[in-house]
Write an enzyme that holds these catalytic residues in place. Sequence first.
Site, PDB file in Angstrom:
ATOM      1  N   SER A   3      33.343  37.433  42.365  1.00  0.00           N
ATOM      2  CA  SER A   3      34.582  38.061  42.840  1.00  0.00           C
ATOM      3  C   SER A   3      34.246  39.315  43.632  1.00  0.00           C
ATOM      4  O   SER A   3      33.631  40.242  43.102  1.00  0.00           O
ATOM      5  CB  SER A   3      35.476  38.443  41.662  1.00  0.00           C
ATOM      6  OG  SER A   3      36.461  39.361  42.118  1.00  0.00           O
ATOM      7  N   HIS A  36      35.007  34.276  45.537  1.00  0.00           N
ATOM      8  CA  HIS A  36      36.333  34.453  44.942  1.00  0.00           C
ATOM      9  C   HIS A  36      36.966  35.738  45.478  1.00  0.00           C
ATOM     10  O   HIS A  36      36.350  36.804  45.427  1.00  0.00           O
ATOM     11  CB  HIS A  36      36.179  34.513  43.417  1.00  0.00           C
ATOM     12  CG  HIS A  36      37.461  34.582  42.657  1.00  0.00           C
ATOM     13  ND1 HIS A  36      38.217  33.462  42.370  1.00  0.00           N
ATOM     14  CD2 HIS A  36      38.122  35.630  42.117  1.00  0.00           C
ATOM     15  CE1 HIS A  36      39.283  33.812  41.668  1.00  0.00           C
ATOM     16  NE2 HIS A  36      39.256  35.136  41.503  1.00  0.00           N
ATOM     17  N   ASP A  78      40.193  38.237  45.377  1.00  0.00           N
ATOM     18  CA  ASP A  78      41.319  38.633  44.528  1.00  0.00           C
ATOM     19  C   ASP A  78      42.346  39.428  45.317  1.00  0.00           C
ATOM     20  O   ASP A  78      42.105  40.571  45.709  1.00  0.00           O
ATOM     21  CB  ASP A  78      40.808  39.471  43.351  1.00  0.00           C
ATOM     22  CG  ASP A  78      40.130  38.619  42.299  1.00  0.00           C
ATOM     23  OD1 ASP A  78      40.731  37.611  41.884  1.00  0.00           O
ATOM     24  OD2 ASP A  78      39.006  38.955  41.882  1.00  0.00           O
ATOM     25  N   MET A 129      45.882  41.305  45.247  1.00  0.00           N
ATOM     26  CA  MET A 129      46.796  41.951  44.278  1.00  0.00           C
ATOM     27  C   MET A 129      47.838  42.781  45.014  1.00  0.00           C
ATOM     28  O   MET A 129      47.523  43.425  46.014  1.00  0.00           O
ATOM     29  CB  MET A 129      45.997  42.854  43.339  1.00  0.00           C
ATOM     30  CG  MET A 129      44.876  42.160  42.613  1.00  0.00           C
ATOM     31  SD  MET A 129      44.117  43.266  41.417  1.00  0.00           S
ATOM     32  CE  MET A 129      42.750  42.246  40.861  1.00  0.00           C
ATOM     33  N   HIS A 154      42.601  33.962  45.162  1.00  0.00           N
ATOM     34  CA  HIS A 154      43.384  34.082  43.935  1.00  0.00           C
ATOM     35  C   HIS A 154      44.522  35.060  44.195  1.00  0.00           C
ATOM     36  O   HIS A 154      44.293  36.260  44.330  1.00  0.00           O
ATOM     37  CB  HIS A 154      42.441  34.593  42.827  1.00  0.00           C
ATOM     38  CG  HIS A 154      43.101  34.819  41.507  1.00  0.00           C
ATOM     39  ND1 HIS A 154      42.476  35.505  40.478  1.00  0.00           N
ATOM     40  CD2 HIS A 154      44.320  34.464  41.025  1.00  0.00           C
ATOM     41  CE1 HIS A 154      43.282  35.554  39.433  1.00  0.00           C
ATOM     42  NE2 HIS A 154      44.404  34.935  39.737  1.00  0.00           N
ATOM     43  N   MET A 214      47.413  37.192  43.117  1.00  0.00           N
ATOM     44  CA  MET A 214      48.105  37.864  42.008  1.00  0.00           C
ATOM     45  C   MET A 214      49.249  38.640  42.635  1.00  0.00           C
ATOM     46  O   MET A 214      49.246  39.881  42.688  1.00  0.00           O
ATOM     47  CB  MET A 214      47.118  38.762  41.257  1.00  0.00           C
ATOM     48  CG  MET A 214      46.130  37.945  40.426  1.00  0.00           C
ATOM     49  SD  MET A 214      44.647  38.858  39.976  1.00  0.00           S
ATOM     50  CE  MET A 214      43.672  38.577  41.448  1.00  0.00           C
ATOM     51  N   MET A 267      42.840  32.545  32.982  1.00  0.00           N
ATOM     52  CA  MET A 267      42.513  33.976  32.975  1.00  0.00           C
ATOM     53  C   MET A 267      42.023  34.352  31.580  1.00  0.00           C
ATOM     54  O   MET A 267      42.743  34.178  30.591  1.00  0.00           O
ATOM     55  CB  MET A 267      43.741  34.818  33.320  1.00  0.00           C
ATOM     56  CG  MET A 267      44.271  34.661  34.734  1.00  0.00           C
ATOM     57  SD  MET A 267      43.085  34.989  36.046  1.00  0.00           S
ATOM     58  CE  MET A 267      42.530  36.655  35.670  1.00  0.00           C
ATOM     59  N   GLY A 288      44.236  42.051  37.074  1.00  0.00           N
ATOM     60  CA  GLY A 288      44.508  43.354  37.684  1.00  0.00           C
ATOM     61  C   GLY A 288      43.253  44.166  37.925  1.00  0.00           C
ATOM     62  O   GLY A 288      43.186  44.907  38.898  1.00  0.00           O
ATOM     63  N   PHE A 289      42.273  43.999  37.059  1.00  0.00           N
ATOM     64  CA  PHE A 289      41.081  44.838  37.171  1.00  0.00           C
ATOM     65  C   PHE A 289      39.834  44.057  36.789  1.00  0.00           C
ATOM     66  O   PHE A 289      39.887  43.183  35.916  1.00  0.00           O
ATOM     67  CB  PHE A 289      41.201  46.070  36.252  1.00  0.00           C
ATOM     68  CG  PHE A 289      42.425  46.883  36.544  1.00  0.00           C
ATOM     69  CD1 PHE A 289      42.418  47.818  37.578  1.00  0.00           C
ATOM     70  CD2 PHE A 289      43.587  46.680  35.824  1.00  0.00           C
ATOM     71  CE1 PHE A 289      43.564  48.547  37.877  1.00  0.00           C
ATOM     72  CE2 PHE A 289      44.744  47.405  36.117  1.00  0.00           C
ATOM     73  CZ  PHE A 289      44.724  48.339  37.146  1.00  0.00           C
ATOM     74  N   GLY A 290      38.716  44.401  37.445  1.00  0.00           N
ATOM     75  CA  GLY A 290      37.433  43.850  37.038  1.00  0.00           C
ATOM     76  C   GLY A 290      36.893  44.624  35.840  1.00  0.00           C
ATOM     77  O   GLY A 290      37.446  45.656  35.444  1.00  0.00           O
ATOM     78  N   GLY A 291      35.847  44.096  35.254  1.00  0.00           N
ATOM     79  CA  GLY A 291      35.138  44.821  34.202  1.00  0.00           C
ATOM     80  C   GLY A 291      35.815  44.862  32.848  1.00  0.00           C
ATOM     81  O   GLY A 291      35.465  45.685  31.997  1.00  0.00           O
ATOM     82  N   ASP A 305      38.294  33.019  34.807  1.00  0.00           N
ATOM     83  CA  ASP A 305      38.319  34.280  35.551  1.00  0.00           C
ATOM     84  C   ASP A 305      38.529  35.452  34.604  1.00  0.00           C
ATOM     85  O   ASP A 305      39.605  35.601  34.026  1.00  0.00           O
ATOM     86  CB  ASP A 305      39.435  34.230  36.597  1.00  0.00           C
ATOM     87  CG  ASP A 305      39.349  35.377  37.582  1.00  0.00           C
ATOM     88  OD1 ASP A 305      38.465  36.231  37.448  1.00  0.00           O
ATOM     89  OD2 ASP A 305      40.207  35.420  38.497  1.00  0.00           O
ATOM     90  N   GLY A 306      37.465  36.272  34.462  1.00  0.00           N
ATOM     91  CA  GLY A 306      37.585  37.505  33.692  1.00  0.00           C
ATOM     92  C   GLY A 306      36.578  37.607  32.572  1.00  0.00           C
ATOM     93  O   GLY A 306      36.527  36.746  31.689  1.00  0.00           O
ATOM     94  N   GLY A 307      35.728  38.619  32.654  1.00  0.00           N
ATOM     95  CA  GLY A 307      34.787  38.871  31.563  1.00  0.00           C
ATOM     96  C   GLY A 307      33.698  37.825  31.411  1.00  0.00           C
ATOM     97  O   GLY A 307      33.095  37.695  30.343  1.00  0.00           O
ATOM     98  N   SER A 363      31.907  41.874  37.864  1.00  0.00           N
ATOM     99  CA  SER A 363      30.954  42.915  37.467  1.00  0.00           C
ATOM    100  C   SER A 363      29.608  42.335  37.053  1.00  0.00           C
ATOM    101  O   SER A 363      28.561  42.919  37.348  1.00  0.00           O
ATOM    102  CB  SER A 363      31.552  43.785  36.359  1.00  0.00           C
ATOM    103  OG  SER A 363      32.243  43.005  35.431  1.00  0.00           O
TER     104      SER A 363
HETATM  105  C1  DX5 Z   1      40.941  40.033  37.537  1.00  0.00           C
HETATM  106  C2  DX5 Z   1      40.398  39.253  38.710  1.00  0.00           C
HETATM  107  C3  DX5 Z   1      39.009  38.789  38.472  1.00  0.00           C
HETATM  108  C4  DX5 Z   1      38.050  39.899  38.259  1.00  0.00           C
HETATM  109  C5  DX5 Z   1      36.867  39.413  37.483  1.00  0.00           C
HETATM  110  O1  DX5 Z   1      42.241  40.370  37.772  1.00  0.00           O
HETATM  111  O2  DX5 Z   1      41.192  38.121  38.977  1.00  0.00           O
HETATM  112  O3  DX5 Z   1      38.569  37.900  39.488  1.00  0.00           O
HETATM  113  O4  DX5 Z   1      37.621  40.495  39.421  1.00  0.00           O
HETATM  114  O5  DX5 Z   1      36.051  40.508  37.266  1.00  0.00           O
HETATM  115  P1  DX5 Z   1      35.067  40.589  36.016  1.00  0.00           P
HETATM  116  O6  DX5 Z   1      34.113  39.445  36.153  1.00  0.00           O
HETATM  117  O7  DX5 Z   1      34.433  41.913  36.190  1.00  0.00           O
HETATM  118  O8  DX5 Z   1      35.906  40.485  34.780  1.00  0.00           O
HETATM  119 ZN    ZN Z   2      40.413  36.409  40.278  1.00  0.00          ZN
END
Ligand code: DX5
Ligand code: ZN
Length: 230
Positions: free
Chosen positions: A12, A37, A39, A41, A70, A72, A141, A146-149, A177-179, A200
């Site tokens: 991402s 990917h 994102d 938003m 993606h 959002m 999800m 909304g946020f990475g990491g 997607d996520g973590g 991340s």
């Molecule tokens: C979250 C995004 C993800 C995000 C994943 O809202 O849709 O794509 O960037 O980031 P990590 O892998 O850091 O959780």
């Molecule tokens: Zn995403």
Amino acid sequence: MALNRSLKIAPSILSADFANFGAECEAIEAQGADWVHVDVMDGHFVPNITFGPSTCAAIRPHIKGVMDVHLMIAPVDPYIDAFAKAGADVITAHVEAGPHIHRTMQAIRAAGAKAGVALNPGTPASSVEYLLDMVDLVCVMTVNPGFGGQKFIHSQVEKVRQLRAMIGDRPIHIEIDGGVDATTAPLVVAAGADVLVAGSAVFRGGSVSNPAPYGANIKAIRDAVLSTTV
Ligand code: DX5
Ligand code: ZN
């Protein structure tokens, strides 16, 4: 139609250098990314704002493979054509983004893109049951978008298992997607996922001028999956 269910890593660019997206996309593909990917938003559907179709169009020439967009955002439908024209191969919209997700999936395919539907962590697998004959991808999800990491939400692994059973032999990707990292990736692949988004965990430690860590991070995720599935 057979679907290639081999593992695909989709970094991402939310975790990339926002001042250097073109070079970042080229770097992650050179380092082994399968999909890119992207994102999007809107600060309304999710509490963060990134970018829109013009940025997608600008980075498209820097991506050789799949551009996985993606969304959002809410509403979705007024913007589908713009993202398709920007060169998105896959356009994913959230089942929670509005009352007419069925129409949204029709519109994405009519615009010439593959249609993806995403589910937030609080949304049950059954919410996409009547969409399965019209989508190419289901995105689970594993964080609140909304946020990475953020930290992987383990309860979602069971949802992946349920979706895999519901999908049967339909040609549909299951994306996570996520973590996602080397610890969580094997859990979701074992449950039936084939596309892993990672922000991340891929970009950490690297940069455009020092891209080797991207490759090592992608390899670490791939190796972790392989070592637990053979
Ligand atoms: C979250 C995004 C993800 C995000 C994943 O809202 O849709 O794509 O960037 O980031 P990590 O892998 O850091 O959780
Ligand atoms: Zn995403």
